[in-house]
Design a protein around this motif. Sequence first.
Motif, PDB file in Angstrom:
ATOM      1  N   PRO A 171       0.770  -1.245   0.000  1.00 39.65           N
ATOM      2  CA  PRO A 171       0.000   0.000   0.000  1.00 39.65           C
ATOM      3  C   PRO A 171       0.801   1.296   0.000  1.00 39.65           C
ATOM      4  O   PRO A 171       0.191   2.364  -0.061  1.00 39.65           O
ATOM      5  CB  PRO A 171      -0.749  -0.095   1.337  1.00 39.65           C
ATOM      6  CG  PRO A 171       0.203  -0.773   2.249  1.00 39.65           C
ATOM      7  CD  PRO A 171       0.929  -1.775   1.383  1.00 39.65           C
ATOM      8  N   THR A 172       2.116   1.269   0.074  1.00 42.74           N
ATOM      9  CA  THR A 172       2.828   2.529   0.332  1.00 42.74           C
ATOM     10  C   THR A 172       3.019   3.397  -0.908  1.00 42.74           C
ATOM     11  O   THR A 172       3.245   4.605  -0.782  1.00 42.74           O
ATOM     12  CB  THR A 172       4.210   2.238   0.958  1.00 42.74           C
ATOM     13  OG1 THR A 172       4.920   1.353   0.074  1.00 42.74           O
ATOM     14  CG2 THR A 172       4.083   1.603   2.331  1.00 42.74           C
ATOM     15  N   GLY A 173       2.992   2.791  -2.102  1.00 42.43           N
ATOM     16  CA  GLY A 173       3.179   3.571  -3.338  1.00 42.43           C
ATOM     17  C   GLY A 173       4.635   3.904  -3.610  1.00 42.43           C
ATOM     18  O   GLY A 173       4.951   4.607  -4.572  1.00 42.43           O
ATOM     19  N   THR A 174       5.543   3.424  -2.779  1.00 46.60           N
ATOM     20  CA  THR A 174       6.976   3.682  -2.947  1.00 46.60           C
ATOM     21  C   THR A 174       7.500   2.887  -4.134  1.00 46.60           C
ATOM     22  O   THR A 174       6.940   1.857  -4.502  1.00 46.60           O
ATOM     23  CB  THR A 174       7.735   3.275  -1.675  1.00 46.60           C
ATOM     24  OG1 THR A 174       7.336   1.934  -1.328  1.00 46.60           O
ATOM     25  CG2 THR A 174       7.408   4.195  -0.515  1.00 46.60           C
ATOM     26  N   TRP A 175       8.614   3.331  -4.712  1.00 42.45           N
ATOM     27  CA  TRP A 175       9.100   2.666  -5.923  1.00 42.45           C
ATOM     28  C   TRP A 175      10.622   2.653  -5.966  1.00 42.45           C
ATOM     29  O   TRP A 175      11.285   3.408  -5.255  1.00 42.45           O
ATOM     30  CB  TRP A 175       8.534   3.353  -7.164  1.00 42.45           C
ATOM     31  CG  TRP A 175       8.935   4.782  -7.289  1.00 42.45           C
ATOM     32  CD1 TRP A 175       8.415   5.842  -6.577  1.00 42.45           C
ATOM     33  CD2 TRP A 175       9.946   5.323  -8.128  1.00 42.45           C
ATOM     34  NE1 TRP A 175       9.043   6.997  -6.938  1.00 42.45           N
ATOM     35  CE2 TRP A 175       9.996   6.719  -7.889  1.00 42.45           C
ATOM     36  CE3 TRP A 175      10.815   4.778  -9.070  1.00 42.45           C
ATOM     37  CZ2 TRP A 175      10.865   7.570  -8.552  1.00 42.45           C
ATOM     38  CZ3 TRP A 175      11.695   5.625  -9.739  1.00 42.45           C
ATOM     39  CH2 TRP A 175      11.704   6.999  -9.476  1.00 42.45           C
ATOM     40  N   LEU A 176      11.149   1.778  -6.819  1.00 46.30           N
ATOM     41  CA  LEU A 176      12.599   1.569  -6.928  1.00 46.30           C
ATOM     42  C   LEU A 176      13.055   1.942  -8.327  1.00 46.30           C
ATOM     43  O   LEU A 176      12.343   1.705  -9.302  1.00 46.30           O
ATOM     44  CB  LEU A 176      12.914   0.093  -6.679  1.00 46.30           C
ATOM     45  CG  LEU A 176      12.468  -0.420  -5.304  1.00 46.30           C
ATOM     46  CD1 LEU A 176      12.323  -1.928  -5.318  1.00 46.30           C
ATOM     47  CD2 LEU A 176      13.456   0.030  -4.237  1.00 46.30           C
ATOM     48  N   SER A 177      14.269   2.491  -8.417  1.00 44.43           N
ATOM     49  CA  SER A 177      14.812   2.869  -9.728  1.00 44.43           C
ATOM     50  C   SER A 177      15.475   1.652 -10.378  1.00 44.43           C
ATOM     51  O   SER A 177      15.765   0.644  -9.717  1.00 44.43           O
ATOM     52  CB  SER A 177      15.846   3.974  -9.564  1.00 44.43           C
ATOM     53  OG  SER A 177      16.993   3.451  -8.931  1.00 44.43           O
ATOM     54  N   GLU A 178      15.759   1.772 -11.668  1.00 47.39           N
ATOM     55  CA  GLU A 178      16.441   0.685 -12.376  1.00 47.39           C
ATOM     56  C   GLU A 178      17.817   0.418 -11.760  1.00 47.39           C
ATOM     57  O   GLU A 178      18.224  -0.730 -11.583  1.00 47.39           O
ATOM     58  CB  GLU A 178      16.584   1.048 -13.866  1.00 47.39           C
ATOM     59  CG  GLU A 178      17.391   0.006 -14.603  1.00 47.39           C
ATOM     60  CD  GLU A 178      17.170   0.017 -16.101  1.00 47.39           C
ATOM     61  OE1 GLU A 178      16.294   0.748 -16.592  1.00 47.39           O
ATOM     62  OE2 GLU A 178      17.902  -0.730 -16.779  1.00 47.39           O
ATOM     63  N   LYS A 179      18.516   1.493 -11.398  1.00 45.51           N
ATOM     64  CA  LYS A 179      19.862   1.333 -10.816  1.00 45.51           C
ATOM     65  C   LYS A 179      19.759   0.528  -9.501  1.00 45.51           C
ATOM     66  O   LYS A 179      20.532  -0.409  -9.285  1.00 45.51           O
ATOM     67  CB  LYS A 179      20.439   2.731 -10.562  1.00 45.51           C
ATOM     68  CG  LYS A 179      21.838   2.747 -10.042  1.00 45.51           C
ATOM     69  CD  LYS A 179      22.423   4.167 -10.176  1.00 45.51           C
ATOM     70  CE  LYS A 179      23.796   4.267  -9.531  1.00 45.51           C
ATOM     71  NZ  LYS A 179      23.761   4.272  -8.078  1.00 45.51           N
ATOM     72  N   GLN A 180      18.812   0.901  -8.667  1.00 50.79           N
ATOM     73  CA  GLN A 180      18.662   0.182  -7.390  1.00 50.79           C
ATOM     74  C   GLN A 180      18.372  -1.293  -7.628  1.00 50.79           C
ATOM     75  O   GLN A 180      18.932  -2.168  -6.969  1.00 50.79           O
ATOM     76  CB  GLN A 180      17.513   0.799  -6.575  1.00 50.79           C
ATOM     77  CG  GLN A 180      17.839   2.132  -5.960  1.00 50.79           C
ATOM     78  CD  GLN A 180      16.595   2.741  -5.312  1.00 50.79           C
ATOM     79  OE1 GLN A 180      15.560   2.921  -5.950  1.00 50.79           O
ATOM     80  NE2 GLN A 180      16.694   3.061  -4.043  1.00 50.79           N
ATOM     81  N   LEU A 181      17.487  -1.561  -8.599  1.00 45.46           N
ATOM     82  CA  LEU A 181      17.116  -2.955  -8.858  1.00 45.46           C
ATOM     83  C   LEU A 181      18.281  -3.756  -9.420  1.00 45.46           C
ATOM     84  O   LEU A 181      18.517  -4.899  -9.024  1.00 45.46           O
ATOM     85  CB  LEU A 181      15.966  -3.010  -9.856  1.00 45.46           C
ATOM     86  CG  LEU A 181      14.576  -3.191  -9.273  1.00 45.46           C
ATOM     87  CD1 LEU A 181      13.566  -3.321 -10.384  1.00 45.46           C
ATOM     88  CD2 LEU A 181      14.510  -4.414  -8.365  1.00 45.46           C
ATOM     89  N   ARG A 182      19.011  -3.133 -10.330  1.00 49.72           N
ATOM     90  CA  ARG A 182      20.160  -3.846 -10.921  1.00 49.72           C
ATOM     91  C   ARG A 182      21.214  -4.135  -9.854  1.00 49.72           C
ATOM     92  O   ARG A 182      21.802  -5.220  -9.832  1.00 49.72           O
ATOM     93  CB  ARG A 182      20.756  -3.031 -12.077  1.00 49.72           C
ATOM     94  CG  ARG A 182      19.922  -3.123 -13.346  1.00 49.72           C
ATOM     95  CD  ARG A 182      20.675  -2.538 -14.534  1.00 49.72           C
ATOM     96  NE  ARG A 182      19.880  -2.617 -15.746  1.00 49.72           N
ATOM     97  CZ  ARG A 182      19.814  -3.683 -16.549  1.00 49.72           C
ATOM     98  NH1 ARG A 182      20.498  -4.780 -16.260  1.00 49.72           N
ATOM     99  NH2 ARG A 182      19.058  -3.665 -17.625  1.00 49.72           N
ATOM    100  N   GLU A 183      21.468  -3.157  -8.985  1.00 50.89           N
ATOM    101  CA  GLU A 183      22.449  -3.380  -7.908  1.00 50.89           C
ATOM    102  C   GLU A 183      21.994  -4.522  -7.005  1.00 50.89           C
ATOM    103  O   GLU A 183      22.796  -5.330  -6.545  1.00 50.89           O
ATOM    104  CB  GLU A 183      22.649  -2.095  -7.092  1.00 50.89           C
ATOM    105  CG  GLU A 183      23.545  -1.110  -7.818  1.00 50.89           C
ATOM    106  CD  GLU A 183      23.579   0.273  -7.182  1.00 50.89           C
ATOM    107  OE1 GLU A 183      24.153   1.173  -7.805  1.00 50.89           O
ATOM    108  OE2 GLU A 183      23.001   0.459  -6.082  1.00 50.89           O
TER     109      GLU A 183
END
Length: 366
Positions: A171-183
């Motif tokens: 429910p928080t609506g927070t999100w991750l960037s491509e860089k964060q996910l790749r790392e």
Amino acid sequence: MSCDFLKLANAGIQGLMPYQPGKPVEEVARELNLDPDSIVKLASNENPHGPGQQALNAIQRELTELARYPDGSGYRLKAALAQKLGLSPRQITLGNGSNDLLDLVGRCWLAPGRNAVYSEYAFAVYPITTQAAGAAHKVVPARDWGHDLNAMAQAIDENTGVVFIANPNNPTGTWLSEKQLREFMAQVPEQVLVVLDEAYFEYVEESVYPDGVALLQDYPNLLVCRTFSKAYGLASLRVGYSLSSVGIAETLNRVRQPFNVNSLALEAALAALGDEAYLQQSVITNKAGMLQLETAFRELGLNYIPSVGNFICVDVGDAEAVNQALLKEGVIVRPLRPYRMNNHLRISIGLPEENQRFIDALKKVL
Ligand SMILES: Cc1ncc(COP(=O)(O)O)c(C=O)c1O
């Protein structure tokens, strides 16, 4: 004497509590003696436009076929998705909503002795799937309400079968960037399946927000889940899909029910996929509605969690009391006690007039 069948259920299932969905309009009308037509429901992250006309036309055409089983392979929908996404149909698995796919993942790769890693405040179905499979939970404390990917990578051990990531998170609506996910992916052992849940993908317009499909070729242990329930406006029909390596898809197919997606859902999803104008309108409405709510929260001096989904969490203090008062005003939103977010309400973005009804009611009850 009758048997206690709960005690006879698999150990993980005994500890489960049923998922609490948003209250249906009819139930609130009945309980509070309100006119159902006067009630506004902003509680389940549904598309306020209702289904698109092309989807409705497809359903109408398909009605005469209801005596027959649906196409168990979902051939045409998978072909259309494959073409749109630049993948092979063999990489696609269809589900009775994307919840079905989350459940299939649990059945394939979680079991007693194994564990699933997911974040605090992550989507409620991850704990259910994990527990139902008898696996252990590794719940990683959130950071600024979002996933702390470094801590999640640290939490992975030799018994981890699956990591669940919601991007954006509900429910928080927070999100991750491509860089964060790749790392993050670079730290995950190759035998651990990472489920990237993109139920709200179509709404997100941030430039560094990743497209899970583009990551698939680099990470063979990635599975991306999407749905027709949100931006495509077909929540009731229950149709979602996952994208993965062929090997992962073939494993899921071993446990998938033969006709898990019904024919109305298959046809409506196919039509919705081609209805670009409807999708665009849905995204525009959502963006305007998000701004409308954020502006109101700022005017009221309320803290909210910035969201890229079709919903937003706002801190109202005693959320249970405010929720009850809103219900009496005929406005249904979502209290977040099951997530231990006792001060927050989650509001799904509605049409402008629905958002205004909520804002007026909130001003009245605070
Ligand atoms: C993050 C997330 N994943 C998956 C789902 C499941 O959606 P569906 O089963 O309708 O596709 C939802 C629905 O609310 C969600 O919020």
